[in-house]
Write an enzyme that holds these catalytic residues in place. Structure first.
Site, short mmCIF file in Angstrom:
data_model
loop_
_atom_site.label_atom_id
_atom_site.label_comp_id
_atom_site.label_asym_id
_atom_site.label_seq_id
_atom_site.Cartn_x
_atom_site.Cartn_y
_atom_site.Cartn_z
N ALA A 1 0.85 -1.19 0.00
CA ALA A 1 0.00 0.00 0.00
C ALA A 1 0.89 1.24 0.00
O ALA A 1 2.11 1.15 0.20
CB ALA A 1 -0.89 0.01 1.24
N LYS A 2 0.31 2.37 -0.23
CA LYS A 2 1.02 3.64 -0.07
C LYS A 2 -0.01 4.73 0.14
O LYS A 2 -1.13 4.63 -0.36
CB LYS A 2 1.84 3.94 -1.34
CG LYS A 2 2.98 4.88 -1.11
CD LYS A 2 4.16 4.14 -0.53
CE LYS A 2 5.32 5.04 -0.20
NZ LYS A 2 6.50 4.24 0.19
N GLY A 3 0.39 5.74 0.89
CA GLY A 3 -0.49 6.87 1.09
C GLY A 3 0.26 8.15 0.85
O GLY A 3 1.50 8.16 0.85
#
Ligand code: NAD
Length: 424
Positions: A113-115
């Protein structure tokens, strides 16, 4: 049609485009079906939120924040939160995929994931940062979770921001949930060894590579680009293992000493010198780009992306490159480096020591127990060494460079897991 693709990222030579080129190559070698290709490529979930924040001057500014879960096939998703003016959804999608392959290659039970939030942390007060981080956490309450998606720091964020995230999430749940995020301060359940973990993994990868090339570490030389979290720890640990580090660099310039640089001394100098190596007295200044083409055994690019290109690759003399940074070698340099017979330990393997110890932080939080540094180092060294061996073996089996082999290992793991779990 299997899937309608969004518009591609424009710049062909950016690190994310380079990642996709290598991914495509590995998929082709594995003979994966078109359906599986899109299962692996399209993010599982992506959320974009508008975050109105009252700034210190009383005005309200609206920030755009994203969280992309690329894959949760292997387990809860894992990936950092980036605060940077250049954050956009395409970049976050690609970085989330990168995390999927990194976790899979070291065989930890996480998806990727990445934000990110488009903002400039250098222009924001601590109070503004805190309100933004807490608002983002609340907006992502149904995304984050110790069994769903576990954020961590990235560019522009650190332990302080992770503490706010943990606190806000815990308040919403009515209990302390420290396993929702990693990279926390030690007192909040952060792990020992996390700070040096990425550099340590680089050292383990470098030693494993030297072993394959029959290079004696006590007779080996190294050049390390970047003297921050990854570069300085990698240099110090290589130095500790007998490797003569003859060149180091940071944003202030590059420094060379043919007799070897005392790395502990250089770190002390940097820390007393506003965080830079400027005017470092124990070595001779050299042109920053020359560090990359020095006649050394091991080159560790640990500063930034795209520093090894088709332009300087022909002049690289190192016998191996251990990629501490993410994406330091552009895809256009791959063929040149391979033809020269240089062993490249690719980023998704070489710098995975950080996410490995983040995984240990989550494990400790869930156990409600704290491991000592010795246990953490032993376990992370073992994971890194096993991952290196698996990728090296795969590179021989498929007769491909370690970079493509790393993608093969990762993609195969996720694809096989998906096949067992099944879809609709
Ligand atoms: P950092 O900010 O602590 O250090 C970066 C270092 O690079 C600094 O010394 C800086 O002066 C230097 N630098 C910047 N531009 C340079 C240039 N043009 N030439 C030479 N030196 C330059 O960052 P970090 O955490 O050490 O991360 C470095 C790289 O490693 C990044 O690509 C990052 O994405 C990657 N990475 C970091 C981690 C981690 O755990 N910190 C994990 C995986 C990958």
């Amino acid at each position: 049609m299997t899937y309608i693709e969004p518009a591609p990222i424009k710049d062909k030579e950016n690190p994310l485009e380079s990642m996709m080129q290598r991914f495509d190559k590995a998929v082709e070698l594995l003979g994966i079906s078109e359906e599986m290709y899109y299962i692996l490529k399209v993010p599982a979930r992506q959320v974009t939120v508008g975050l109105p924040i009252t700034m210190d001057d009383g005005r309200i500014k609206v920030f755009e924040g994203h969280r992309v879960i690329h894959s949760n096939i292997l387990g809860p998703a894992k990936g950092g939160i980036r605060f940077d003016p250049a954050v956009n959804i395409d970049e976050v999608r690609a970085l989330a995929a990168w995390m999927t392959w990194k976790c899979a290659v070291v065989d930890i039970p996480y998806g990727g994931a990445k934000g990110g939030i488009a903002c400039n942390p250098r222009e924001m007060s601590a109070g503004e940062m805190e309100r933004l981080m807490r608002a983002y956490t609340v907006a992502m309450l149904d995304v984050f979770g110790p069994d769903r998606d576990i954020p961590a720091p990235d560019m522009g964020t650190g332990p302080r921001e992770m503490a706010w995230l943990m606190d806000e999430y815990s308040k919403a749940k009515g209990m302390t949930v420290n396993a929702v995020v990693t990279g926390k301060p030690l007192v909040l359940g952060g792990s020992l060894g996390r700070t040096e973990a990425t550099g340590r993994g680089v050292m383990v990868s470098a030693l494993a590579g030297m072993d394959k090339l029959k290079i004696n570490p006590y007779k080996a030389t190294a050049a390390v680009q970047g003297f921050g979290n990854v570069g300085a720890h990698a240099a110090a640990l290589l130095h500790e293992r007998g490797v003569k580090v003859v060149a180091i660099s940071d944003i202030s310039g590059a420094y060379y000493n043919e007799h070897g640089i005392d790395i502990a001394g250089a770190i002390k100098y940097r820390d007393l010198n506003k965080g830079t190596l400027a005017n470092f007295p124990a070595a001779t200044p050299i042109a920053p780009d020359d560090l990359l083409t020095l006649n050394v055994d091991v080159l560790v690019p640990a500063a930034k992306e795209d520093v090894i290109t088709h332009e300087n690759a022909p002049y690289i003399q190192a016998k191996m490159i251990v990629e501490g940074a993410n994406g330091p070698t552009s895809a256009s340099a791959d063929d040149i480096i391979n033809e020269k017979g240089i062993l490249v330990v690719p980023d998704i393997l070489a710098n995975a020591g950080g996410v490995t110890v983040s995984y240990f932080e989550w494990v400790q939080n869930r156990m409600g127990y704290k491991w000592n540094l010795d246990r953490i180092n032993r376990r992370s060294d073992r994971i890194m060494k096993e991952a290196f061996d698996k990728v090296f073996h795969t590179s021989q089996q498929y007769n491909v460079p370690m970079r493509i082999a790393a993608y093969i290992v990762a993609i195969k793991k996720v694809a096989d897991t998906y096949t067992f779990r099944g879809g609709y």
